[in-house]
Motif scaffolding. Structure first.
Motif, PDB file in Angstrom:
ATOM      1  N   LEU A 107     -46.212  -0.441  -6.107  1.00 22.49           N
ATOM      2  CA  LEU A 107     -45.250  -1.551  -6.459  1.00 22.49           C
ATOM      3  C   LEU A 107     -45.147  -2.000  -7.743  1.00 22.49           C
ATOM      4  O   LEU A 107     -45.782  -2.347  -8.498  1.00 22.49           O
ATOM      5  CB  LEU A 107     -45.797  -2.786  -5.734  1.00 22.49           C
ATOM      6  CG  LEU A 107     -45.001  -3.972  -5.452  1.00 22.49           C
ATOM      7  CD1 LEU A 107     -43.612  -3.889  -4.653  1.00 22.49           C
ATOM      8  CD2 LEU A 107     -45.774  -5.420  -4.869  1.00 22.49           C
ATOM      9  N   LEU A 108     -43.932  -1.880  -8.167  1.00 22.85           N
ATOM     10  CA  LEU A 108     -43.699  -2.210  -9.517  1.00 22.85           C
ATOM     11  C   LEU A 108     -43.336  -3.860  -9.738  1.00 22.85           C
ATOM     12  O   LEU A 108     -43.331  -4.533 -10.488  1.00 22.85           O
ATOM     13  CB  LEU A 108     -42.482  -1.683 -10.205  1.00 22.85           C
ATOM     14  CG  LEU A 108     -42.635  -0.007 -10.323  1.00 22.85           C
ATOM     15  CD1 LEU A 108     -41.388   0.764 -10.660  1.00 22.85           C
ATOM     16  CD2 LEU A 108     -43.928   0.127 -11.179  1.00 22.85           C
ATOM     17  N   GLY A 109     -42.520  -4.506  -8.372  1.00 24.32           N
ATOM     18  CA  GLY A 109     -42.113  -5.683  -8.612  1.00 24.32           C
ATOM     19  C   GLY A 109     -41.443  -5.915  -7.267  1.00 24.32           C
ATOM     20  O   GLY A 109     -40.949  -5.014  -6.493  1.00 24.32           O
ATOM     21  N   THR A 110     -40.889  -7.234  -6.699  1.00 25.31           N
ATOM     22  CA  THR A 110     -40.111  -7.782  -6.045  1.00 25.31           C
ATOM     23  C   THR A 110     -38.892  -8.439  -6.639  1.00 25.31           C
ATOM     24  O   THR A 110     -38.942  -9.311  -7.219  1.00 25.31           O
ATOM     25  CB  THR A 110     -40.844  -8.339  -4.973  1.00 25.31           C
ATOM     26  OG1 THR A 110     -41.928  -7.839  -4.546  1.00 25.31           O
ATOM     27  CG2 THR A 110     -40.146  -8.558  -3.762  1.00 25.31           C
ATOM     28  N   LEU A 111     -37.679  -7.788  -6.166  1.00 28.29           N
ATOM     29  CA  LEU A 111     -36.469  -8.580  -6.571  1.00 28.29           C
ATOM     30  C   LEU A 111     -36.358  -9.664  -5.532  1.00 28.29           C
ATOM     31  O   LEU A 111     -35.937  -9.150  -4.630  1.00 28.29           O
ATOM     32  CB  LEU A 111     -35.409  -7.477  -6.796  1.00 28.29           C
ATOM     33  CG  LEU A 111     -34.043  -8.034  -7.305  1.00 28.29           C
ATOM     34  CD1 LEU A 111     -34.208  -8.292  -8.410  1.00 28.29           C
ATOM     35  CD2 LEU A 111     -33.042  -6.870  -7.182  1.00 28.29           C
ATOM     36  N   VAL A 112     -36.253 -10.808  -6.135  1.00 26.36           N
ATOM     37  CA  VAL A 112     -35.972 -12.010  -5.348  1.00 26.36           C
ATOM     38  C   VAL A 112     -34.636 -12.306  -5.303  1.00 26.36           C
ATOM     39  O   VAL A 112     -33.985 -12.707  -6.354  1.00 26.36           O
ATOM     40  CB  VAL A 112     -36.925 -13.185  -5.371  1.00 26.36           C
ATOM     41  CG1 VAL A 112     -36.712 -14.219  -4.607  1.00 26.36           C
ATOM     42  CG2 VAL A 112     -38.342 -12.690  -5.361  1.00 26.36           C
ATOM     43  N   LEU A 113     -33.868 -12.572  -3.897  1.00 28.31           N
ATOM     44  CA  LEU A 113     -32.394 -12.819  -4.110  1.00 28.31           C
ATOM     45  C   LEU A 113     -32.160 -13.656  -3.077  1.00 28.31           C
ATOM     46  O   LEU A 113     -32.676 -13.714  -2.153  1.00 28.31           O
ATOM     47  CB  LEU A 113     -31.590 -11.353  -4.102  1.00 28.31           C
ATOM     48  CG  LEU A 113     -32.085 -10.615  -3.086  1.00 28.31           C
ATOM     49  CD1 LEU A 113     -31.158 -10.589  -1.867  1.00 28.31           C
ATOM     50  CD2 LEU A 113     -31.887  -8.999  -3.284  1.00 28.31           C
ATOM     51  N   ASP A 114     -30.686 -14.349  -3.001  1.00 27.16           N
ATOM     52  CA  ASP A 114     -30.064 -14.949  -1.959  1.00 27.16           C
ATOM     53  C   ASP A 114     -29.072 -14.347  -1.342  1.00 27.16           C
ATOM     54  O   ASP A 114     -28.144 -13.762  -2.360  1.00 27.16           O
ATOM     55  CB  ASP A 114     -29.815 -16.553  -2.443  1.00 27.16           C
ATOM     56  CG  ASP A 114     -30.885 -17.172  -2.869  1.00 27.16           C
ATOM     57  OD1 ASP A 114     -32.264 -16.884  -2.607  1.00 27.16           O
ATOM     58  OD2 ASP A 114     -30.927 -18.089  -3.579  1.00 27.16           O
ATOM     59  N   ALA A 115     -28.648 -14.468  -0.199  1.00 33.20           N
ATOM     60  CA  ALA A 115     -27.339 -13.851   0.329  1.00 33.20           C
ATOM     61  C   ALA A 115     -26.260 -14.807   0.264  1.00 33.20           C
ATOM     62  O   ALA A 115     -26.807 -15.963   0.881  1.00 33.20           O
ATOM     63  CB  ALA A 115     -27.604 -13.232   1.804  1.00 33.20           C
ATOM     64  N   SER A 116     -25.261 -14.574  -0.129  1.00 28.23           N
ATOM     65  CA  SER A 116     -24.015 -15.274   0.160  1.00 28.23           C
ATOM     66  C   SER A 116     -23.750 -15.820   1.390  1.00 28.23           C
ATOM     67  O   SER A 116     -24.017 -15.026   2.467  1.00 28.23           O
ATOM     68  CB  SER A 116     -22.557 -14.650  -0.422  1.00 28.23           C
ATOM     69  OG  SER A 116     -21.638 -15.322  -0.293  1.00 28.23           O
ATOM     70  N   SER A 117     -23.354 -17.056   1.768  1.00 24.57           N
ATOM     71  CA  SER A 117     -23.161 -17.687   2.960  1.00 24.57           C
ATOM     72  C   SER A 117     -22.152 -16.940   3.712  1.00 24.57           C
ATOM     73  O   SER A 117     -21.917 -17.257   4.878  1.00 24.57           O
ATOM     74  CB  SER A 117     -23.095 -19.184   2.859  1.00 24.57           C
ATOM     75  OG  SER A 117     -22.168 -19.547   2.045  1.00 24.57           O
ATOM     76  N   TRP A 118     -21.230 -16.445   2.964  1.00 30.33           N
ATOM     77  CA  TRP A 118     -20.062 -15.933   3.603  1.00 30.33           C
ATOM     78  C   TRP A 118     -19.855 -14.446   4.108  1.00 30.33           C
ATOM     79  O   TRP A 118     -18.977 -13.951   4.382  1.00 30.33           O
ATOM     80  CB  TRP A 118     -18.620 -16.303   3.068  1.00 30.33           C
ATOM     81  CG  TRP A 118     -18.682 -15.939   1.470  1.00 30.33           C
ATOM     82  CD1 TRP A 118     -19.109 -16.567   0.319  1.00 30.33           C
ATOM     83  CD2 TRP A 118     -18.139 -14.501   0.930  1.00 30.33           C
ATOM     84  NE1 TRP A 118     -18.993 -15.673  -0.774  1.00 30.33           N
ATOM     85  CE2 TRP A 118     -18.609 -14.383  -0.278  1.00 30.33           C
ATOM     86  CE3 TRP A 118     -17.816 -13.376   1.557  1.00 30.33           C
ATOM     87  CZ2 TRP A 118     -18.150 -13.374  -1.256  1.00 30.33           C
ATOM     88  CZ3 TRP A 118     -17.170 -12.300   0.714  1.00 30.33           C
ATOM     89  CH2 TRP A 118     -17.607 -12.472  -0.423  1.00 30.33           C
TER      90      TRP A 118
END
Length: 187
Positions: A107-118
């Motif tokens: 594991l190099l890292g975890t990309l944390v993201l949010d998904a658009s509501s639409w």
């Protein structure tokens, strides 16, 4: 920067696929590395559509990058461009005895993201390794004995659930047995 092409046993960089509901926040996409040789460094560029996926951070908690000594480490996330970079040097000089020994799904890292509501369920959004991202621009490479090797890449993706999801969350942060302490929403 010296670069060599390796076909039979090229290092492998991989990102996980995720399934979300529209507007879901704090989604983690794991970035892993496998190689048959010791790795002296990595540079990784990632790109997403910033109108559909909102990058938050590159989380290194629990990664191999926290478990070993590094000579150099730098990460960046550009929210406007939808780009993230990761540069790590384990060992920058011969005989490369501090290199990461033959990692397997490290594991190099975890990309944390949010998904658009639409976002709509029929779309699959790419989360892709990319070249020429960041400031200064980098290419995605793995360093073996100080020589840049073009890795095999497995991009990730973001898919949207096709059905509604029932979400239950505590309204006070604490609940005891027998108490009703949930707020329910349909997404």
């Amino acid at each position: 920067l010296l670069c060599r092409l390796v076909s039979a046993q090229a290092p492998q960089l991989e990102m996980s696929d995720v399934v979300v509901y529209p507007g879901q926040a704090g989604v983690g996409v794991e970035i892993t590395l496998s190689a048959s040789e010791s790795v002296s460094g990595i540079q990784v560029g990632i790109a997403v559509d910033p109108d559909r996926i909102f990058l938050q951070e590159l989380d290194l908690n629990g990664s191999v990058l926290q478990a070993v000594a590094l000579e150099f480490l730098d990460t960046s996330v550009d929210l406007d461009e939808g780009e993230a970079t990761l540069l790590a040097i384990f060992d920058d000089s011969a005989p490369f005895d501090q290199a990461l020994p033959s990692p397997s799904d490290a594991l190099l890292g975890t990309l944390v993201l949010d998904a658009s509501s639409w976002l709509v369920p029929t779309n699959v959004e790419p989360i892709a390794f990319a070249n020429g991202v960041g400031e200064p621009a980098i290419d995605t490479l793995v360093l073996v004995d100080g020589i840049a090797v073009i890795p095999d890449l497995t991009d990730g993706s973001l898919s949207v659930l096709t059905q509604n999801v029932l979400i239950a969350a505590s309204t006070t942060g604490q609940a005891s047995v027998g108490e009703i302490d949930y707020e329910v929403s349909l997404r």
